[in-house]
Write a protein that holds these residues in place. Structure first.
Motif, PDB file in Angstrom:
ATOM      1  N   ALA A 137       0.799  -1.218   0.000  1.00  0.00           N
ATOM      2  CA  ALA A 137       0.000   0.000   0.000  1.00  0.00           C
ATOM      3  C   ALA A 137       0.828   1.261   0.000  1.00  0.00           C
ATOM      4  O   ALA A 137       0.292   2.324  -0.191  1.00  0.00           O
ATOM      5  CB  ALA A 137      -0.918  -0.010   1.217  1.00  0.00           C
ATOM      6  N   MET A 138       2.153   1.160   0.250  1.00  0.00           N
ATOM      7  CA  MET A 138       2.985   2.346   0.381  1.00  0.00           C
ATOM      8  C   MET A 138       3.968   2.390  -0.778  1.00  0.00           C
ATOM      9  O   MET A 138       5.126   2.080  -0.620  1.00  0.00           O
ATOM     10  CB  MET A 138       3.741   2.302   1.697  1.00  0.00           C
ATOM     11  N   GLY A 173      -2.895   0.868  -4.744  1.00  0.00           N
ATOM     12  CA  GLY A 173      -2.116   1.729  -3.859  1.00  0.00           C
ATOM     13  C   GLY A 173      -1.458   2.885  -4.551  1.00  0.00           C
ATOM     14  O   GLY A 173      -0.547   3.476  -3.996  1.00  0.00           O
ATOM     15  N   GLU A 204      -1.991   6.203  -2.632  1.00  0.00           N
ATOM     16  CA  GLU A 204      -1.416   6.089  -1.307  1.00  0.00           C
ATOM     17  C   GLU A 204       0.101   6.021  -1.355  1.00  0.00           C
ATOM     18  O   GLU A 204       0.786   6.434  -0.422  1.00  0.00           O
ATOM     19  CB  GLU A 204      -1.968   4.843  -0.615  1.00  0.00           C
ATOM     20  N   ASN A 230      -0.073   8.467   6.821  1.00  0.00           N
ATOM     21  CA  ASN A 230       0.475   7.138   6.528  1.00  0.00           C
ATOM     22  C   ASN A 230      -0.437   6.053   7.080  1.00  0.00           C
ATOM     23  O   ASN A 230      -0.664   5.974   8.298  1.00  0.00           O
ATOM     24  CB  ASN A 230       1.880   7.021   7.128  1.00  0.00           C
ATOM     25  N   ARG A 231      -0.961   5.200   6.206  1.00  0.00           N
ATOM     26  CA  ARG A 231      -1.913   4.179   6.623  1.00  0.00           C
ATOM     27  C   ARG A 231      -1.295   3.152   7.565  1.00  0.00           C
ATOM     28  O   ARG A 231      -1.928   2.716   8.525  1.00  0.00           O
ATOM     29  CB  ARG A 231      -2.495   3.474   5.387  1.00  0.00           C
ATOM     30  N   ARG A 232      -0.060   2.741   7.281  1.00  0.00           N
ATOM     31  CA  ARG A 232       0.571   1.737   8.130  1.00  0.00           C
ATOM     32  C   ARG A 232       0.780   2.250   9.541  1.00  0.00           C
ATOM     33  O   ARG A 232       0.533   1.547  10.521  1.00  0.00           O
ATOM     34  CB  ARG A 232       1.910   1.298   7.523  1.00  0.00           C
ATOM     35  N   ARG A 272      -0.935   4.617  10.973  1.00  0.00           N
ATOM     36  CA  ARG A 272      -2.255   4.803  11.567  1.00  0.00           C
ATOM     37  C   ARG A 272      -2.788   3.489  12.127  1.00  0.00           C
ATOM     38  O   ARG A 272      -3.294   3.435  13.251  1.00  0.00           O
ATOM     39  CB  ARG A 272      -3.207   5.371  10.511  1.00  0.00           C
ATOM     40  N   HIS A 273      -2.655   2.419  11.359  1.00  0.00           N
ATOM     41  CA  HIS A 273      -3.112   1.109  11.831  1.00  0.00           C
ATOM     42  C   HIS A 273      -2.284   0.619  13.009  1.00  0.00           C
ATOM     43  O   HIS A 273      -2.811   0.018  13.951  1.00  0.00           O
ATOM     44  CB  HIS A 273      -3.059   0.105  10.689  1.00  0.00           C
ATOM     45  N   ARG A 324      -3.341   2.480  16.133  1.00  0.00           N
ATOM     46  CA  ARG A 324      -4.642   2.005  16.595  1.00  0.00           C
ATOM     47  C   ARG A 324      -4.503   0.662  17.303  1.00  0.00           C
ATOM     48  O   ARG A 324      -5.103   0.442  18.367  1.00  0.00           O
ATOM     49  CB  ARG A 324      -5.606   1.899  15.422  1.00  0.00           C
TER      50      ARG A 324
END
Length: 395
Positions: free
Chosen positions: A287-288, A307, A310, A371-373, A375-376, A379
């Motif tokens: 995804a990156m 991706g 992203e 950044n999605r990674r 962020r996950h 969380r």
């Protein structure tokens, strides 16, 4: 991370002087018995007595948010396999420098603003000044390495693009930033002291010249200028690639044959630069990812698919970290350089210095937003914490 540099000013008013009691050393004449000696560790000024509570509140927020955020960043880099990359070793180095300031140094700044007085002593003040500039210099050097690594991934050869993907190389580079920063600012140890204009410890401007002038020029002008230059080159390369891709897509719609070419792929998951032929361009990626085409392949992936969008966030995130660093320091550097005679209001100097504190706590927020990674990972860490506490309580 805050930075203070300026002339040592004498304390004024209440709490800014020390009186010599009667019956002191015989060398004092009777007329000097009640002379008040300026307190070198006081930053009292009648104009900032109320404002100091704003500084204390802001400094406390920076310390708490920065400590929690940078610890979460380090935990995310360790716990998330997809984040264990060469580039993210440099991200971890930046987090360690910010954590040093937020956890180790910022509480002393808050205390000095609360009491308008440095209470930890002269040696602690020297150590504070040294660590402050070491952390700042380490951040600047790390930003330089991040910019260079992103540029190599886009414009360099496949071999050079993989340089910072090797964690051993990235670790060695990160360690070198601390060594260079310490060697740079350690010689200023004798001239570190309290600076009332910003109510913190720094080096004496006059006594440290010309060495300090050269250092600040190298780090904050040459260093940050090089970072900006690399991101400008990245922007030009990406724009040229986008234009080439649009021309190629128009040629396909016009029925013209495609031009074979290759891509340099940027993967934050593996943080390597690899070359792929047109037959590989349609395969799935992490995804990156960001594609920078020298010449478009016959079957390029659509920008909106998977991706693609992203992917560009990796470099945008790195640039955002750099931009915030510059914007947080620019007012302070401008005030300091423009007020060589120390005639500007004390509150202006303090407000500009306190804006630099933002840099030490905002990076984790940028990572989470861009950044999605990350962020996950944040969380997952925040959700796992209460569960583990409940498990311990139930046991």
């Amino acid at each position: 991370m805050s930075q203070g540099c300026g002339d040592f000013a004498r304390g004024r008013g209440r709490g800014g002087t020390r009186s010599l009691a009667r019956g002191g050393p015989s060398t004092l004449s009777p007329g000097m018995a009640n002379v008040s000696v300026p307190d070198p560790f006081s930053c009292y000024d009648p104009t900032i007595v109320g404002y100091r509570y704003v500084a204390v509140a802001w400094g406390s927020v920076v310390s708490v948010v920065g400590t929690v955020g940078n610890i979460l960043t380090l935990l995310a880099l360790v716990s998330e396999p997809g984040l264990r990359t060469g580039l993210n070793v440099l991200v971890a180095n930046l987090a360690v420098a910010d954590l040093l300031y937020c956890t180790g140094l910022q509480p002393f700044s808050v205390d000095s603003y609360l009491w308008l007085h440095w209470r930890a002593g002269a040696t602690a003040c020297q150590a504070f000044g040294l660590l402050l500039f070491v952390a700042n210099a380490t951040s600047v050097l790390t930003l330089c390495l991040v910019a260079i690594s992103r540029y190599l991934l886009i414009a360099g050869s496949p071999r050079s693009a993989r340089l910072f993907a090797r964690r051993r190389v990235a670790l060695a580079a990160a360690g070198a930033t601390w060594a260079v920063a310490l060697v740079s600012f350690a010689p200023l140890w004798p001239v570190y002291g309290f600076v009332p204009k910003v109510c913190t410890c720094s080096f004496h401007r006059e006594r440290s010249r010309p060495y300090s002038t050269v250092l600040l020029g190298l780090y904050f002008i040459v260093g940050l200028g090089c970072v900006g230059a690399f991101y400008f080159l990245i922007y030009r390369r990406v724009r040229a690639t986008a234009q080439a891709l649009r021309r190629y897509q128009r040629s396909l719609r016009g029925g013209q044959p495609g031009v074979p070419g290759q891509y340099h792929e940027m993967e934050s998951g593996t943080d390597t630069g690899i070359t792929q032929s047109s037959s590989d361009a349609a395969t799935g990626h992490s995804a990156m990812q960001q594609s920078c085409a020298v010449a478009p392949p016959p079957r390029p992936r659509e920008p909106g698919a998977g991706g693609g969008k992203e992917a560009a966030g990796v470099t945008r995130m790195c640039f955002a970290v750099f931009a915030v660093f510059v914007l947080s320091y620019a007012p302070f550097l401008a005030v300091t350089a423009g007020d060589a005679r120390a005639v500007a209001p004390t509150g202006l100097h303090m407000a500009a210095a306190q804006l630099t504190w933002l840099n030490s706590c905002i990076n984790p927020l940028l990572y989470a937003v861009m950044n999605r990674r990350f962020r996950h990972a944040y969380r997952a860490l925040l959700q796992a914490g209460p569960r583990r506490l409940c498990g311990l309580w139930g046991a």
